[in-house]
Design a protein around this motif. Structure first.
Motif, short mmCIF file in Angstrom:
data_model
loop_
_atom_site.label_atom_id
_atom_site.label_comp_id
_atom_site.label_asym_id
_atom_site.label_seq_id
_atom_site.Cartn_x
_atom_site.Cartn_y
_atom_site.Cartn_z
N PRO A 3 -62.53 -34.67 43.14
CA PRO A 3 -63.34 -33.30 43.52
C PRO A 3 -62.17 -32.43 44.28
CG PRO A 3 -63.88 -35.23 45.05
CD PRO A 3 -62.99 -35.54 43.81
N ALA A 4 -62.64 -31.05 44.43
CA ALA A 4 -61.79 -30.01 44.94
C ALA A 4 -61.35 -30.53 46.41
CB ALA A 4 -62.33 -28.70 45.06
N THR A 5 -62.14 -31.05 47.25
CA THR A 5 -61.38 -31.35 48.45
C THR A 5 -60.48 -32.40 48.66
OG1 THR A 5 -63.29 -32.77 48.94
CG2 THR A 5 -63.47 -30.86 49.77
N VAL A 6 -60.62 -33.62 47.75
CA VAL A 6 -59.83 -34.59 47.55
C VAL A 6 -58.59 -34.16 46.82
CG1 VAL A 6 -59.32 -37.01 46.58
CG2 VAL A 6 -61.47 -36.31 47.83
N ALA A 7 -58.60 -33.30 45.72
CA ALA A 7 -57.56 -32.56 44.91
C ALA A 7 -56.67 -31.64 45.99
CB ALA A 7 -58.08 -31.89 43.88
N LEU A 8 -57.39 -31.19 46.78
CA LEU A 8 -56.25 -30.31 47.87
C LEU A 8 -55.62 -31.23 48.60
CD1 LEU A 8 -58.93 -27.65 48.71
CD2 LEU A 8 -56.76 -27.28 47.31
N GLU A 9 -56.16 -32.38 49.07
CA GLU A 9 -55.39 -33.41 49.94
C GLU A 9 -54.41 -34.11 49.07
OE1 GLU A 9 -58.15 -36.17 51.29
OE2 GLU A 9 -59.38 -34.69 52.27
N PHE A 10 -54.54 -34.44 47.75
CA PHE A 10 -53.57 -34.58 46.88
C PHE A 10 -52.39 -33.76 46.54
CE2 PHE A 10 -51.83 -35.28 42.61
CZ PHE A 10 -51.33 -36.86 42.75
N VAL A 11 -52.59 -32.64 46.54
CA VAL A 11 -51.70 -31.63 46.45
C VAL A 11 -50.68 -31.80 47.77
CG1 VAL A 11 -51.02 -29.22 46.16
CG2 VAL A 11 -52.81 -29.97 44.84
N THR A 12 -51.49 -31.85 48.74
CA THR A 12 -50.59 -31.80 50.25
C THR A 12 -49.77 -32.99 50.37
OG1 THR A 12 -52.35 -30.58 51.45
CG2 THR A 12 -50.90 -31.97 52.64
N GLU A 13 -50.18 -34.09 49.67
CA GLU A 13 -49.42 -35.39 49.55
C GLU A 13 -48.09 -34.95 48.47
OE1 GLU A 13 -49.49 -38.38 51.26
OE2 GLU A 13 -51.06 -37.53 52.44
N ALA A 26 -58.89 -29.59 34.13
CA ALA A 26 -60.49 -29.58 34.91
C ALA A 26 -61.30 -30.08 34.01
CB ALA A 26 -60.51 -28.21 35.44
N PHE A 27 -62.52 -30.58 34.60
CA PHE A 27 -63.62 -31.21 33.85
C PHE A 27 -64.78 -31.01 34.76
CE2 PHE A 27 -59.91 -33.50 33.03
CZ PHE A 27 -59.95 -33.68 31.61
N GLU A 28 -65.87 -30.56 34.08
CA GLU A 28 -67.26 -30.27 34.50
C GLU A 28 -68.10 -31.33 34.33
OE1 GLU A 28 -69.94 -26.23 35.19
OE2 GLU A 28 -68.48 -26.46 33.43
N PRO A 29 -68.86 -31.84 35.45
CA PRO A 29 -69.85 -32.94 34.97
C PRO A 29 -70.95 -32.33 34.23
CG PRO A 29 -69.35 -32.79 37.44
CD PRO A 29 -68.47 -31.54 36.70
N GLY A 32 -75.22 -37.09 34.01
CA GLY A 32 -74.96 -38.63 33.79
C GLY A 32 -73.63 -39.24 34.02
N THR A 33 -72.95 -39.77 33.07
CA THR A 33 -71.47 -40.12 33.22
C THR A 33 -70.53 -39.23 32.21
OG1 THR A 33 -71.96 -41.81 31.48
CG2 THR A 33 -72.07 -42.32 33.74
N THR A 34 -71.17 -38.18 31.75
CA THR A 34 -70.48 -37.26 30.80
C THR A 34 -69.58 -36.03 31.65
OG1 THR A 34 -72.22 -37.62 29.44
CG2 THR A 34 -70.49 -35.99 28.56
N LEU A 35 -68.49 -35.79 30.97
CA LEU A 35 -67.61 -34.76 31.67
C LEU A 35 -67.24 -33.86 30.41
CD1 LEU A 35 -65.41 -36.73 34.04
CD2 LEU A 35 -67.12 -35.37 34.68
N GLN A 36 -67.20 -32.66 30.61
CA GLN A 36 -66.62 -31.54 29.89
C GLN A 36 -65.42 -31.04 30.13
OE1 GLN A 36 -69.58 -28.79 28.60
NE2 GLN A 36 -68.17 -27.35 27.64
N SER A 37 -64.47 -31.02 29.39
CA SER A 37 -63.32 -30.38 29.42
C SER A 37 -63.48 -28.81 29.74
CB SER A 37 -62.04 -30.41 28.36
OG SER A 37 -60.95 -29.59 28.71
N CYS A 38 -62.85 -28.43 30.91
CA CYS A 38 -62.81 -26.83 31.24
C CYS A 38 -61.36 -26.32 31.03
CB CYS A 38 -63.24 -26.67 32.68
SG CYS A 38 -64.85 -27.23 32.89
N PRO A 39 -60.89 -26.13 29.70
CA PRO A 39 -59.46 -25.55 29.63
C PRO A 39 -59.23 -24.23 30.68
CG PRO A 39 -60.70 -25.97 27.66
CD PRO A 39 -61.45 -26.12 28.64
N ASP A 40 -59.98 -23.46 30.81
CA ASP A 40 -59.95 -22.10 31.38
C ASP A 40 -59.69 -22.36 32.80
OD1 ASP A 40 -60.21 -20.71 29.13
OD2 ASP A 40 -62.17 -20.33 29.39
N VAL A 69 -61.42 -21.88 41.65
CA VAL A 69 -62.42 -22.46 40.57
C VAL A 69 -63.54 -23.09 41.20
CG1 VAL A 69 -62.44 -24.54 38.94
CG2 VAL A 69 -60.55 -23.31 39.10
N SER A 70 -64.83 -23.12 40.54
CA SER A 70 -66.03 -23.76 40.93
C SER A 70 -65.96 -25.06 41.64
CB SER A 70 -66.94 -23.80 39.66
OG SER A 70 -68.37 -24.40 40.08
N PRO A 71 -66.58 -25.04 42.92
CA PRO A 71 -66.46 -26.24 43.72
C PRO A 71 -66.90 -27.61 43.00
CG PRO A 71 -68.05 -24.71 44.42
CD PRO A 71 -67.64 -24.09 43.28
#
Length: 83
Positions: A3-13, A26-29, A32-40, A69-71
């Motif tokens: 998720p965005a908050t953890v992704a920001l921490e990863f970038v700092t690392e 990027a992927f959008e839930p 259920g357990t399905t994700l859709q790719s968000c190329p934009d 990007v959307s949170p």
């Protein structure tokens, strides 16, 4: 997938450890357990446009992008091989 908050921490690392990011997918839930790719909502920082950027500068670009990007989008990072 982060998720965005953890992704920001990863970038700092990555910045602190001088790991050069190559991009973010990027992927959008969708329920259920399905994700859709968000190329934009992805970002490729491996292109010639970014070759002269320092690790810190690249991390700033990626952070700004994540924040724009959307949170509820989840992120996956592309990293160089560490061999």
């Amino acid at each position: 997938m982060l998720p965005a908050t953890v992704a920001l921490e990863f970038v700092t690392e990555c910045e602190q450890n001088e790991i050069r990011l190559l991009g973010v997918d990027a992927f959008e839930p969708t329920g259920g357990t399905t994700l859709q790719s968000c190329p934009d909502a992805g970002l490729d920082v491996s292109t010639k446009e970014y070759w002269d950027y320092s690790v810190a500068e690249l991390c700033d670009v990626v952070r700004d992008h994540i924040l724009s990007v959307s949170p509820h989008v989840l992120f996956e990072f592309l990293l160089p091989s560490l061999s």
